[in-house]
Design a protein around this motif. Structure first.
Motif, PDB file in Angstrom:
ATOM      1  N   GLU A 148       0.835  -1.206   0.000  1.00 36.39           N
ATOM      2  CA  GLU A 148       0.000   0.000   0.000  1.00 36.39           C
ATOM      3  C   GLU A 148       0.871   1.258   0.000  1.00 36.39           C
ATOM      4  OE1 GLU A 148      -3.469   0.829  -0.198  1.00 36.39           O
ATOM      5  OE2 GLU A 148      -3.154  -1.111  -1.141  1.00 36.39           O
ATOM      6  N   LEU A 192       2.135   1.755  -3.406  1.00 38.49           N
ATOM      7  CA  LEU A 192       1.100   2.262  -4.316  1.00 38.49           C
ATOM      8  C   LEU A 192       0.858   3.754  -4.084  1.00 38.49           C
ATOM      9  CD1 LEU A 192      -1.387  -0.754  -4.345  1.00 38.49           C
ATOM     10  CD2 LEU A 192       0.078   0.040  -6.217  1.00 38.49           C
ATOM     11  N   GLU A 193       1.017   4.199  -2.840  1.00 34.97           N
ATOM     12  CA  GLU A 193       0.933   5.646  -2.595  1.00 34.97           C
ATOM     13  C   GLU A 193       2.060   6.373  -3.320  1.00 34.97           C
ATOM     14  OE1 GLU A 193      -1.299   5.829   1.738  1.00 34.97           O
ATOM     15  OE2 GLU A 193       0.866   6.103   1.636  1.00 34.97           O
ATOM     16  N   LEU A 194       3.243   5.740  -3.336  1.00 37.02           N
ATOM     17  CA  LEU A 194       4.354   6.366  -4.051  1.00 37.02           C
ATOM     18  C   LEU A 194       4.106   6.360  -5.563  1.00 37.02           C
ATOM     19  CD1 LEU A 194       7.495   5.050  -2.112  1.00 37.02           C
ATOM     20  CD2 LEU A 194       6.350   7.257  -1.896  1.00 37.02           C
ATOM     21  N   ALA A 197       1.256   6.885  -6.912  1.00 37.55           N
ATOM     22  CA  ALA A 197       0.418   8.072  -7.137  1.00 37.55           C
ATOM     23  C   ALA A 197       1.281   9.331  -7.178  1.00 37.55           C
ATOM     24  CB  ALA A 197      -0.639   8.183  -6.029  1.00 37.55           C
ATOM     25  N   LEU A 198       2.251   9.414  -6.274  1.00 39.72           N
ATOM     26  CA  LEU A 198       3.132  10.586  -6.254  1.00 39.72           C
ATOM     27  C   LEU A 198       3.973  10.641  -7.524  1.00 39.72           C
ATOM     28  CD1 LEU A 198       4.406  10.502  -2.555  1.00 39.72           C
ATOM     29  CD2 LEU A 198       2.409  11.671  -3.473  1.00 39.72           C
ATOM     30  N   TYR A 199       4.386   9.459  -7.982  1.00 44.24           N
ATOM     31  CA  TYR A 199       5.172   9.402  -9.219  1.00 44.24           C
ATOM     32  C   TYR A 199       4.327   9.870 -10.405  1.00 44.24           C
ATOM     33  CZ  TYR A 199       7.871   7.417 -13.078  1.00 44.24           C
ATOM     34  OH  TYR A 199       8.574   7.234 -14.255  1.00 44.24           O
ATOM     35  N   ALA A 200       3.065   9.413 -10.453  1.00 43.22           N
ATOM     36  CA  ALA A 200       2.181   9.817 -11.555  1.00 43.22           C
ATOM     37  C   ALA A 200       1.975  11.330 -11.560  1.00 43.22           C
ATOM     38  CB  ALA A 200       0.836   9.101 -11.437  1.00 43.22           C
ATOM     39  N   GLU A 202      -2.527   0.840 -11.621  1.00 40.37           N
ATOM     40  CA  GLU A 202      -2.704   2.029 -10.789  1.00 40.37           C
ATOM     41  C   GLU A 202      -2.017   3.232 -11.439  1.00 40.37           C
ATOM     42  OE1 GLU A 202      -4.369   2.132  -7.919  1.00 40.37           O
ATOM     43  OE2 GLU A 202      -3.548   3.747  -6.681  1.00 40.37           O
ATOM     44  N   TYR A 203      -0.818   3.004 -11.929  1.00 39.36           N
ATOM     45  CA  TYR A 203      -0.069   4.098 -12.550  1.00 39.36           C
ATOM     46  C   TYR A 203      -0.819   4.648 -13.759  1.00 39.36           C
ATOM     47  CZ  TYR A 203       3.444   6.388 -15.424  1.00 39.36           C
ATOM     48  OH  TYR A 203       4.104   7.282 -16.220  1.00 39.36           O
ATOM     49  N   LEU A 229      -3.913   6.688 -12.584  1.00 41.65           N
ATOM     50  CA  LEU A 229      -3.611   7.948 -11.909  1.00 41.65           C
ATOM     51  C   LEU A 229      -2.834   8.902 -12.797  1.00 41.65           C
ATOM     52  CD1 LEU A 229      -2.933   6.786  -8.256  1.00 41.65           C
ATOM     53  CD2 LEU A 229      -5.067   7.317  -9.424  1.00 41.65           C
TER      54      LEU A 229
END
Lengths: 177, 262
Positions: free
Chosen positions: B8, B11-13, B15-18, B43-44, B47
């Protein structure tokens, strides 16, 4: 064939009229991104010139996918370079410049307009919207967002992810799956 | 990175990468995660579309005088270039592409260029030529290094998440090949004993003995993303072993993996 792709093919063949059509369609977006990030109309104008000259001199840099997403990333990259040159800013890494291979995502992007995105953004809770906009237009890292908003780092991460997911779902509404 | 909590967090990272708000050092690690995890790739993609869409919110009417002025300037340049002929355009295109690739290292490069200018001014003010020449040479080397690092990092991240990259899975992650470039994107490497490093090995096609490649330590979480200095099109396999600090000419321990690239 996508009309923009056709225009880009003509630009590759050094067709000035095609380039002019691209400018007419996208200069507002490029200038708007630059102005939002830099806050100075004259500098934003220079960035806009640079972006469109890149389209003219390096049309092969666009390798398919959503043109509007690509040209937005080019504008944002150039504006980030200006921000970095202004002072000691941490270097963030924009995602790799790749076409998204999901048709749905391209479909969403091609159907968007400014009003729809602003509406979707405005519906996000402020604590999600603020870090997303700060990150996208401010060119700062998530650590810097946490520091500026006096919010725990983990909370910033969670809010950004939740906000982007909500935004994606709202923007996808009405697009055939 | 296999337990749900860690996943998890990763996956938050993603989102930050996207969104493009990760520092460069973390971005490469997240790109490696995306390269090795189907869920992370989904996910990437989702987002990233959201992040791309944010640009639309900046689309505002432009003052008509400004719009016309920008267009006239642009068309004047473009028309002049179009008239100048394809040869000149091709030369300029090469030049423009080179500059564009330096994007990620631009701030550091700009700072070094500024330092170079300062040194040159120093010469005229102090006439301390020898010292200034040494500093100039040092700064020039740093500038070249900065440019190479910037291009290298961007290329690596691009390759790792590219849909057309080939991924050869190993227990610790994957060997990723794109074009003639080959990377190790590993995330489950055990901590090393003191005085030991991980060393990569390459086996050219048709060869029977491996050749030594680079050595590297993983980070505290056991993650390492490295580019191997080899032409991927000529490789038959890639291997990894633990070796003494400084590396070995031939493996001295049992390989952690030997991965054929086929």
């Amino acid at each position: 064939m996508d009309p923009v792709v056709r225009l880009m093919e003509r630009v590759r063949a050094r067709d000035v009229a095609a380039f002019e059509s691209l400018y007419d369609s996208y200069h507002r977006l490029v200038f708007g991104i630059s102005l939002r990030m830099l806050g100075d109309p004259m500098v934003a104008e220079d960035v806009t010139q640079t972006v469109f000259m890149k389209i003219w001199t390096s049309p092969d840099a666009f390798r398919g996918g959503s043109f509007v997403a690509w040209v937005s990333r080019v504008a944002r990259n150039r504006a980030l370079d200006v921000l970095r040159s202004r002072g000691a800013r941490p270097e963030t890494e924009l995602p790799a410049d790749l076409p998204l291979d999901g048709a749905l995502d391209d479909e969403i992007l091609e159907r968007l307009d400014a009003e729809r995105v602003r509406d979707a953004l405005s519906m996000l809770p402020a604590e999600q919207r603020a870090p997303i906009e700060m990150g996208f237009f401010g060119g700062v890292t998530h650590q810097e967002i946490a520091r500026r908003t006096d919010t725990p780092l983990g909370t910033v991460k969670t809010r950004i992810r939740a906000g982007l997911r909500t935004l994606r779902n709202r923007l996808a509404e009405g697009v055939p799956q | 990175m296999t337990d749900p909590g860690s996943r998890e967090e990763m996956l938050e990272l993603v989102a930050l990468y996207a969104l493009g708000v990760l520092p460069r050092d973390q971005a490469a690690l997240v790109a490696s995660f995306i390269a090795n995890d189907d869920g992370a790739r989904d996910e990437y993609r989702a987002l990233r579309a959201s992040a791309d869409a944010l640009a639309f919110s900046a689309d505002e009417p432009v003052d008509s005088a400004r719009s016309v002025r920008m267009k006239e300037r642009l068309l004047a340049r473009v028309s002049a270039e179009a008239a100048a002929g394809n040869g000149a355009i091709a030369r300029r295109r090469i030049s423009t592409n080179s500059g564009w690739l330096l994007g990620t290292g631009l701030a550091a490069a700009a700072a070094l260029i500024f330092s170079l200018v300062t040194v040159i001014q120093d010469v005229s003010l102090r006439s301390d030529l020898a010292q200034a020449q040494r500093r100039t040479a040092s700064l020039t080397t740093q500038l070249a290094d900065t440019e190479r690092v910037g291009q290298h990092d961007r290329q690596m991240v691009t390759d790792l998440v590219a849909p057309d990259a080939r991924r050869y899975e190993v227990a610790q992650g994957a060997v990723v090949v794109r074009g003639d470039r080959v990377y190790l994107a590993l995330s489950k490497l055990p901590a090393l004993p003191k005085g030991k490093v991980y060393q990569a090995w390459t086996l050219p096609k048709g060869a029977t003995a491996v050749q030594p490649s680079i050595t590297f330590p993983p980070n505290a979480e056991g993650i390492a993303v490295v580019a191997l200095p080899a032409d991927a099109t000529k490789l038959g396999a890639v291997a990894l072993s633990v070796e003494p600090d400084g590396g070995s000419k031939a493996p001295t321990t049992r390989p952690i993996f030997v991965r054929p690239l086929s």
